[in-house]
Design an enzyme around this catalytic site. Structure first.
Site, PDB file in Angstrom:
ATOM      1  N   SER A 220      37.350  30.933  44.989  1.00  0.00           N
ATOM      2  CA  SER A 220      37.241  31.279  43.567  1.00  0.00           C
ATOM      3  C   SER A 220      36.073  30.504  42.994  1.00  0.00           C
ATOM      4  O   SER A 220      35.572  29.554  43.618  1.00  0.00           O
ATOM      5  CB  SER A 220      38.537  30.853  42.859  1.00  0.00           C
ATOM      6  OG  SER A 220      38.374  30.837  41.470  1.00  0.00           O
TER       7      SER A 220
ATOM      8  N   TYR B  56      45.452  25.377  40.402  1.00  0.00           N
ATOM      9  CA  TYR B  56      44.659  26.464  41.000  1.00  0.00           C
ATOM     10  C   TYR B  56      43.314  25.916  41.486  1.00  0.00           C
ATOM     11  O   TYR B  56      42.895  26.196  42.621  1.00  0.00           O
ATOM     12  CB  TYR B  56      44.457  27.572  39.964  1.00  0.00           C
ATOM     13  CG  TYR B  56      43.783  28.814  40.488  1.00  0.00           C
ATOM     14  CD1 TYR B  56      44.485  29.731  41.272  1.00  0.00           C
ATOM     15  CD2 TYR B  56      42.451  29.088  40.187  1.00  0.00           C
ATOM     16  CE1 TYR B  56      43.875  30.881  41.742  1.00  0.00           C
ATOM     17  CE2 TYR B  56      41.837  30.240  40.652  1.00  0.00           C
ATOM     18  CZ  TYR B  56      42.547  31.136  41.432  1.00  0.00           C
ATOM     19  OH  TYR B  56      41.935  32.274  41.896  1.00  0.00           O
TER      20      TYR B  56
HETATM   21  P1  NAI Z   1      46.151  40.613  42.891  1.00  0.00           P
HETATM   22  O1  NAI Z   1      47.303  40.024  42.173  1.00  0.00           O
HETATM   23  O2  NAI Z   1      45.647  41.941  42.459  1.00  0.00           O
HETATM   24  O3  NAI Z   1      46.439  40.671  44.463  1.00  0.00           O
HETATM   25  C1  NAI Z   1      47.029  39.589  45.134  1.00  0.00           C
HETATM   26  C2  NAI Z   1      47.896  40.143  46.240  1.00  0.00           C
HETATM   27  O4  NAI Z   1      48.403  39.031  46.979  1.00  0.00           O
HETATM   28  C3  NAI Z   1      49.106  40.942  45.729  1.00  0.00           C
HETATM   29  O5  NAI Z   1      49.181  42.182  46.383  1.00  0.00           O
HETATM   30  C4  NAI Z   1      50.291  40.048  46.056  1.00  0.00           C
HETATM   31  O6  NAI Z   1      51.481  40.780  46.362  1.00  0.00           O
HETATM   32  C5  NAI Z   1      49.764  39.295  47.270  1.00  0.00           C
HETATM   33  N1  NAI Z   1      50.469  38.052  47.520  1.00  0.00           N
HETATM   34  C6  NAI Z   1      50.847  37.111  46.621  1.00  0.00           C
HETATM   35  N2  NAI Z   1      51.517  36.128  47.234  1.00  0.00           N
HETATM   36  C7  NAI Z   1      51.568  36.451  48.550  1.00  0.00           C
HETATM   37  C8  NAI Z   1      52.142  35.836  49.689  1.00  0.00           C
HETATM   38  N3  NAI Z   1      52.826  34.679  49.611  1.00  0.00           N
HETATM   39  N4  NAI Z   1      51.980  36.438  50.896  1.00  0.00           N
HETATM   40  C9  NAI Z   1      51.313  37.604  50.990  1.00  0.00           C
HETATM   41  N5  NAI Z   1      50.782  38.259  49.947  1.00  0.00           N
HETATM   42  C10 NAI Z   1      50.915  37.675  48.728  1.00  0.00           C
HETATM   43  O7  NAI Z   1      45.007  39.495  42.764  1.00  0.00           O
HETATM   44  P2  NAI Z   1      43.467  39.475  43.154  1.00  0.00           P
HETATM   45  O8  NAI Z   1      42.748  39.130  41.917  1.00  0.00           O
HETATM   46  O9  NAI Z   1      43.078  40.653  43.933  1.00  0.00           O
HETATM   47  O10 NAI Z   1      43.454  38.168  44.066  1.00  0.00           O
HETATM   48  C11 NAI Z   1      43.012  38.147  45.412  1.00  0.00           C
HETATM   49  C12 NAI Z   1      42.389  36.791  45.673  1.00  0.00           C
HETATM   50  O11 NAI Z   1      41.239  36.619  44.852  1.00  0.00           O
HETATM   51  C13 NAI Z   1      43.306  35.599  45.368  1.00  0.00           C
HETATM   52  O12 NAI Z   1      43.173  34.634  46.391  1.00  0.00           O
HETATM   53  C14 NAI Z   1      42.758  35.072  44.052  1.00  0.00           C
HETATM   54  O13 NAI Z   1      43.034  33.713  43.862  1.00  0.00           O
HETATM   55  C15 NAI Z   1      41.275  35.351  44.241  1.00  0.00           C
HETATM   56  N6  NAI Z   1      40.512  35.369  43.016  1.00  0.00           N
HETATM   57  C16 NAI Z   1      40.774  36.284  42.025  1.00  0.00           C
HETATM   58  C17 NAI Z   1      40.035  36.260  40.857  1.00  0.00           C
HETATM   59  C18 NAI Z   1      40.290  37.197  39.731  1.00  0.00           C
HETATM   60  O14 NAI Z   1      39.748  36.986  38.622  1.00  0.00           O
HETATM   61  N7  NAI Z   1      41.054  38.269  39.914  1.00  0.00           N
HETATM   62  C19 NAI Z   1      38.944  35.286  40.657  1.00  0.00           C
HETATM   63  C20 NAI Z   1      38.743  34.411  41.771  1.00  0.00           C
HETATM   64  C21 NAI Z   1      39.507  34.450  42.894  1.00  0.00           C
END
Ligand code: NAI
Length: 253
Positions: free
Chosen positions: A141, A154
């Site tokens: 991130s 975080y």
């Molecule tokens: P999202 O919430 O759309 O997707 C995250 C996915 O991870 C979901 O499908 C959820 O069910 C799954 N998940 C959560 N806990 C889990 C576990 N214990 N085991 C397996 N799956 C699990 O979020 P997004 O934004 O697509 O996030 C993806 C990555 O990007 C994360 O690591 C997040 O920290 C990172 N990120 C996101 C940003 C944003 O602004 N959306 C910015 C910087 C980093």
């Protein structure tokens, strides 16, 4: 096609960045292993890829469960080989100054964001070493390189992801394995919606957030998926230990 005949495992692939990464990898010829704790969402990604003529399979996988992670990657590696692992699954937490963050929330965020990535690397490396090649892309991130106020837990975990990845790059490079981190800025996903929902006026907060970016907008998940795809593929064959910041220039000003 950039990932022809390669097998790519993606965690947290039911939604957001992981979901876009799964469909993009399939378009590039990869056999995609979609994993998530959200089975319905994960299966819908597989169905979408199937409908588009790609190849994908779903595994229910909680990244905090090391034993389960090992079992899934063993099955995948035995069946197809394991070329790429994208440790994307992650979680946020309610905003608040450090002293107001409950220990249980701190531990939960560490479990998912740090131990989850560790578990994936721990399970993947023996197979990749045996094959003599592999590419690991961990999703960090902007909080990997900046300390975000009211996001201490975080920020701590995402900083750890960046340095864990560097250590793996140094350690596993001699086996032909690359490891890199993608560090996205705010991206339009359900995780961001959850973050904004804590504000009095989420829509206004989103607009103000976008205004802080030189490009005057937030990232779309496919823009982060493009960076992941680049690092996963042979186009990045001499890139390892790198933290690729994808933030529309936010961290430069
Ligand atoms: P999202 O919430 O759309 O997707 C995250 C996915 O991870 C979901 O499908 C959820 O069910 C799954 N998940 C959560 N806990 C889990 C576990 N214990 N085991 C397996 N799956 C699990 O979020 P997004 O934004 O697509 O996030 C993806 C990555 O990007 C994360 O690591 C997040 O920290 C990172 N990120 C996101 C940003 C944003 O602004 N959306 C910015 C910087 C980093």
């Amino acid at each position: 096609m950039r990932l022809e005949n390669e097998t790519v495992v993606i965690t947290g692939a039911a939604s957001g960045i992981g979901r876009e990464t799964a469909t993009r990898c399939a378009e590039e010829g990869a056999r995609v292993v979609v994993t998530d704790i959200d089975s319905n969402g994960g299966q819908s990604v597989v169905d979408e890829i199937d409908d588009d003529g790609g190849e994908a399979v779903f595994y229910d996988l909680d990244v905090t469960d090391s034993e389960q992670f090992h079992a899934v990657l063993e099955e995948v590696a035995d069946s197809y080989g394991l070329d790429v692992l994208v440790n994307n699954a992650g979680t946020g937490h309610p905003g608040g100054s450090l002293e107001t963050i409950d220990d249980s929330i701190r531990d939960f965020v560490i479990d998912v964001n740090v131990k989850g990535v560790w578990n994936g690397c721990h399970a993947a490396l023996p197979h990749m070493k045996e094959q003599g090649h592999g590419s690991i892309v961990n999703v960090g991130s902007l909080a990997s390189i900046l300390g975000l106020p009211k996001q201490a837990a975080y920020s701590m975990t995402k900083g750890a992801v960046l340095n864990l990845t560097r250590a793996i790059a140094a350690e596993a490079g001699p086996y032909g394995i690359r490891a890199n981190t993608v560090c996205p800025g705010f991206t339009d996903t359900q995780l961001l919606d959850q973050y904004l929902a804590q504000r009095d006026d989420p829509e206004k907060a989103r607009e103000e957030m976008a205004e802080d970016y030189p490009l005057k907008r937030l990232a779309e998940p496919e823009e982060i998926a493009s960076a992941i795809l680049f690092l996963a593929s042979d186009e990045a064959s001499f890139v390892s230990g790198h933290g690729l910041v994808v933030d529309g220039g936010f961290s430069t000003c």
